[in-house]
Write a protein that holds these residues in place. Structure first.
Motif, PDB file in Angstrom:
ATOM      1  N   THR A  35      -3.840  -8.138  38.717  1.00  0.00           N
ATOM      2  CA  THR A  35      -5.174  -8.061  38.130  1.00  0.00           C
ATOM      3  C   THR A  35      -5.314  -6.803  37.299  1.00  0.00           C
ATOM      4  N   ALA A  36      -6.327  -6.824  36.447  1.00  0.00           N
ATOM      5  CA  ALA A  36      -6.741  -5.599  35.769  1.00  0.00           C
ATOM      6  C   ALA A  36      -7.876  -4.994  36.586  1.00  0.00           C
ATOM      7  N   THR A  37      -7.826  -3.702  36.779  1.00  0.00           N
ATOM      8  CA  THR A  37      -8.870  -3.029  37.536  1.00  0.00           C
ATOM      9  C   THR A  37      -9.304  -1.764  36.821  1.00  0.00           C
ATOM     10  N   ASP A  43     -22.596  -7.864  36.768  1.00  0.00           N
ATOM     11  CA  ASP A  43     -22.967  -9.150  36.154  1.00  0.00           C
ATOM     12  C   ASP A  43     -21.729  -9.984  35.818  1.00  0.00           C
ATOM     13  N   ASN A  44     -20.581  -9.636  36.440  1.00  0.00           N
ATOM     14  CA  ASN A  44     -19.303 -10.351  36.265  1.00  0.00           C
ATOM     15  C   ASN A  44     -18.692 -10.165  34.883  1.00  0.00           C
ATOM     16  N   SER A  45     -19.156  -9.172  34.129  1.00  0.00           N
ATOM     17  CA  SER A  45     -18.620  -8.969  32.783  1.00  0.00           C
ATOM     18  C   SER A  45     -17.261  -8.255  32.833  1.00  0.00           C
ATOM     19  N   GLY A 101     -11.239 -17.569  43.579  1.00  0.00           N
ATOM     20  CA  GLY A 101     -12.537 -17.870  44.176  1.00  0.00           C
ATOM     21  C   GLY A 101     -13.466 -18.480  43.146  1.00  0.00           C
ATOM     22  N   SER A 102     -14.614 -18.942  43.625  1.00  0.00           N
ATOM     23  CA  SER A 102     -15.498 -19.709  42.750  1.00  0.00           C
ATOM     24  C   SER A 102     -16.152 -18.866  41.657  1.00  0.00           C
ATOM     25  N   THR A 103     -16.408 -17.571  41.925  1.00  0.00           N
ATOM     26  CA  THR A 103     -17.028 -16.751  40.876  1.00  0.00           C
ATOM     27  C   THR A 103     -16.076 -16.630  39.696  1.00  0.00           C
ATOM     28  N   THR A 104     -14.796 -16.420  40.004  1.00  0.00           N
ATOM     29  CA  THR A 104     -13.787 -16.302  38.949  1.00  0.00           C
ATOM     30  C   THR A 104     -13.676 -17.623  38.183  1.00  0.00           C
ATOM     31  N   TYR A 105     -13.641 -18.732  38.918  1.00  0.00           N
ATOM     32  CA  TYR A 105     -13.557 -20.053  38.273  1.00  0.00           C
ATOM     33  C   TYR A 105     -14.757 -20.288  37.352  1.00  0.00           C
ATOM     34  N   PHE A 134     -11.225 -21.870  45.616  1.00  0.00           N
ATOM     35  CA  PHE A 134     -11.919 -21.813  46.909  1.00  0.00           C
ATOM     36  C   PHE A 134     -13.425 -21.801  46.676  1.00  0.00           C
ATOM     37  N   SER A 135     -14.115 -22.759  47.316  1.00  0.00           N
ATOM     38  CA  SER A 135     -15.580 -22.784  47.240  1.00  0.00           C
ATOM     39  C   SER A 135     -16.120 -23.663  48.351  1.00  0.00           C
ATOM     40  N   SER A 136     -17.304 -23.298  48.830  1.00  0.00           N
ATOM     41  CA  SER A 136     -18.003 -24.149  49.800  1.00  0.00           C
ATOM     42  C   SER A 136     -18.954 -25.092  49.075  1.00  0.00           C
ATOM     43  N   ARG A 137     -18.998 -24.984  47.735  1.00  0.00           N
ATOM     44  CA  ARG A 137     -19.928 -25.797  46.940  1.00  0.00           C
ATOM     45  C   ARG A 137     -19.163 -26.835  46.127  1.00  0.00           C
ATOM     46  N   GLY A 171      -7.861 -13.645  42.284  1.00  0.00           N
ATOM     47  CA  GLY A 171      -9.014 -12.860  42.730  1.00  0.00           C
ATOM     48  C   GLY A 171     -10.156 -13.795  43.011  1.00  0.00           C
ATOM     49  N   GLY A 172     -11.332 -13.261  43.367  1.00  0.00           N
ATOM     50  CA  GLY A 172     -11.647 -11.860  43.513  1.00  0.00           C
ATOM     51  C   GLY A 172     -11.048 -11.178  44.736  1.00  0.00           C
ATOM     52  N   GLY A 173     -11.511  -9.939  44.900  1.00  0.00           N
ATOM     53  CA  GLY A 173     -10.919  -9.060  45.889  1.00  0.00           C
ATOM     54  C   GLY A 173     -11.003  -9.579  47.311  1.00  0.00           C
TER      55      GLY A 173
HETATM   56  N1  LIG Z   1     -10.308  -7.857  36.138  1.00  0.00           N
HETATM   57  C1  LIG Z   1      -9.663  -9.002  36.334  1.00  0.00           C
HETATM   58  O1  LIG Z   1      -8.517  -9.166  35.883  1.00  0.00           O
HETATM   59  C2  LIG Z   1     -10.292 -10.046  37.189  1.00  0.00           C
HETATM   60  C3  LIG Z   1      -9.481 -10.931  37.906  1.00  0.00           C
HETATM   61  C4  LIG Z   1     -10.095 -11.883  38.713  1.00  0.00           C
HETATM   62  C5  LIG Z   1     -11.479 -11.963  38.786  1.00  0.00           C
HETATM   63  N2  LIG Z   1     -12.233 -11.114  38.049  1.00  0.00           N
HETATM   64  C6  LIG Z   1     -13.710 -11.156  38.106  1.00  0.00           C
HETATM   65  O2  LIG Z   1     -14.077 -10.505  39.303  1.00  0.00           O
HETATM   66  C7  LIG Z   1     -15.217 -11.150  39.862  1.00  0.00           C
HETATM   67  C8  LIG Z   1     -14.863 -11.604  41.252  1.00  0.00           C
HETATM   68  O3  LIG Z   1     -15.951 -12.209  41.836  1.00  0.00           O
HETATM   69  P1  LIG Z   1     -16.111 -12.308  43.437  1.00  0.00           P
HETATM   70  O4  LIG Z   1     -15.884 -10.977  44.048  1.00  0.00           O
HETATM   71  O5  LIG Z   1     -17.377 -13.041  43.687  1.00  0.00           O
HETATM   72  O6  LIG Z   1     -14.865 -13.191  43.920  1.00  0.00           O
HETATM   73  P2  LIG Z   1     -14.343 -14.703  43.780  1.00  0.00           P
HETATM   74  O7  LIG Z   1     -13.211 -14.767  44.736  1.00  0.00           O
HETATM   75  O8  LIG Z   1     -14.073 -15.093  42.382  1.00  0.00           O
HETATM   76  O9  LIG Z   1     -15.531 -15.631  44.320  1.00  0.00           O
HETATM   77  C9  LIG Z   1     -16.026 -15.460  45.622  1.00  0.00           C
HETATM   78  C10 LIG Z   1     -16.612 -16.780  46.121  1.00  0.00           C
HETATM   79  O10 LIG Z   1     -15.565 -17.754  46.319  1.00  0.00           O
HETATM   80  C11 LIG Z   1     -15.921 -18.575  47.427  1.00  0.00           C
HETATM   81  N3  LIG Z   1     -14.895 -18.387  48.461  1.00  0.00           N
HETATM   82  C12 LIG Z   1     -14.081 -17.315  48.661  1.00  0.00           C
HETATM   83  N4  LIG Z   1     -13.272 -17.524  49.716  1.00  0.00           N
HETATM   84  C13 LIG Z   1     -13.560 -18.750  50.189  1.00  0.00           C
HETATM   85  C14 LIG Z   1     -13.051 -19.541  51.253  1.00  0.00           C
HETATM   86  N5  LIG Z   1     -12.052 -19.118  52.054  1.00  0.00           N
HETATM   87  N6  LIG Z   1     -13.578 -20.783  51.446  1.00  0.00           N
HETATM   88  C15 LIG Z   1     -14.589 -21.244  50.651  1.00  0.00           C
HETATM   89  N7  LIG Z   1     -15.089 -20.538  49.622  1.00  0.00           N
HETATM   90  C16 LIG Z   1     -14.597 -19.309  49.398  1.00  0.00           C
HETATM   91  C17 LIG Z   1     -17.301 -18.121  47.901  1.00  0.00           C
HETATM   92  O11 LIG Z   1     -18.311 -18.758  47.128  1.00  0.00           O
HETATM   93  P3  LIG Z   1     -18.954 -20.241  47.329  1.00  0.00           P
HETATM   94  O12 LIG Z   1     -18.508 -20.765  48.649  1.00  0.00           O
HETATM   95  O13 LIG Z   1     -20.418 -20.029  47.221  1.00  0.00           O
HETATM   96  O14 LIG Z   1     -18.442 -21.041  46.170  1.00  0.00           O
HETATM   97  C18 LIG Z   1     -17.295 -16.665  47.462  1.00  0.00           C
HETATM   98  O15 LIG Z   1     -18.583 -16.108  47.353  1.00  0.00           O
HETATM   99  C19 LIG Z   1     -15.563 -12.286  38.911  1.00  0.00           C
HETATM  100  O16 LIG Z   1     -16.530 -11.837  37.993  1.00  0.00           O
HETATM  101  C20 LIG Z   1     -14.275 -12.552  38.163  1.00  0.00           C
HETATM  102  O17 LIG Z   1     -14.474 -13.122  36.895  1.00  0.00           O
HETATM  103  C21 LIG Z   1     -11.659 -10.138  37.272  1.00  0.00           C
END
Ligand SMILES: NC(=O)c1ccc[n+]([C@@H]2O[C@H](COP(=O)([O-])OP(=O)(O)OC[C@H]3O[C@@H](n4cnc5c(N)ncnc54)[C@H](OP(=O)(O)O)[C@@H]3O)[C@@H](O)[C@H]2O)c1
Length: 188
Positions: free
Chosen positions: A8-10, A20-22, A52-56, A81-84, A121-123
């Motif tokens: 990942t980039a951090t 705001d996910n930017s 995870g779903s936020t990334t998707y 991964f998502s519960s939705r 990701g996410g983290g």
């Molecule tokens: N800088 C980079 O290179 C980079 C890389 C990756 C991501 N990103 C960004 O970083 C942010 C990450 O967002 P985030 O921290 O919210 O993480 P995320 O992993 O993208 O999304 C988290 C969501 O995924 C779902 N989830 C996670 N684990 C699960 C499991 N075991 N079972 C069911 N659902 C699960 C849950 O939502 P629900 O169940 O409600 O769906 C959870 O709230 C995003 O803005 C993304 O675009 C940046």
């Protein structure tokens, strides 16, 4: 042999996205030719990926995928991964899952057929793989930016000697790549 990798980039302040996910901070960084080549080299060895779903949802929105599904960026089978219930992308091999990561990881390793597994990701999702001893490598493109809060890089306690720094490469003034190997915690 398949390795499971968090690439990942951090930001240097330990966040991968703004509140705001930017990713505006990332796109503003000055890249070198060598740093631009890192992603194509990395993805060539990836056989399956998970996010995870936020990334998707960020990818759906950023790439305008609901209007133009052909722009899904990955050829590899992808697990989300998502519960939705989330919209799928026509023509993309995206598999929606929830719950424990270990059985999904087993499917990913099989699909990867000797290539690597990328946890995008996410983290916290990456942390779920760490929790069950299923992450081998952490590869970070570290941007020279502090902005404070946002989405955390990897919200877990991982202390010496579990992280082994393999290499550190400077790419100009805005970017460095750090590669770590993660040693699993001894059982018990
Ligand atoms: N800088 C980079 O290179 C980079 C890389 C990756 C991501 N990103 C960004 O970083 C942010 C990450 O967002 P985030 O921290 O919210 O993480 P995320 O992993 O993208 O999304 C988290 C969501 O995924 C779902 N989830 C996670 N684990 C699960 C499991 N075991 N079972 C069911 N659902 C699960 C849950 O939502 P629900 O169940 O409600 O769906 C959870 O709230 C995003 O803005 C993304 O675009 C940046």
């Amino acid at each position: 042999m398949t390795r499971t990798q968090y690439y990942t980039a951090t930001r240097i302040d330990g966040h991968i996205a703004d509140a705001d996910n930017s990713l505006g901070w990332l796109f503003a960084l000055r890249q070198t030719e060598a740093s631009k080549q890192e992603y194509p080299d990395f993805i060539a060895d990836v056989g399956a990926l998970a996010m995870g779903s936020t990334t998707y949802e960020w990818i759906l929105d950023h790439e305008g995928l609901l209007e133009e599904p052909g722009r899904w960026p990955y050829e590899q089978p992808s697990w989300v991964f998502s519960s939705r219930e989330l919209p799928s992308v026509p023509g993309a091999d995206v598999r929606f899952v929830q719950g424990a990561v270990a059985p999904v990881h087993a499917q990913m390793v099989e699909a990867a057929a000797g290539r690597n597994v990328w946890v995008v990701g996410g983290g916290d999702l990456v942390g779920q793989f760490v929790d069950v001893g299923l992450l081998d490598d952490i590869i970070l493109g570290v941007g020279s930016v502090f902005l404070g809060g946002g989405a955390p890089l990897l919200p877990r306690r991982i202390t010496p000697p579990r992280l082994r720094l393999i290499s550190a490469t400077a790419h100009g003034e805005d970017f460095a790549t750090l590669r770590y190997e993660l040693i699993s915690e001894p059982a018990g």
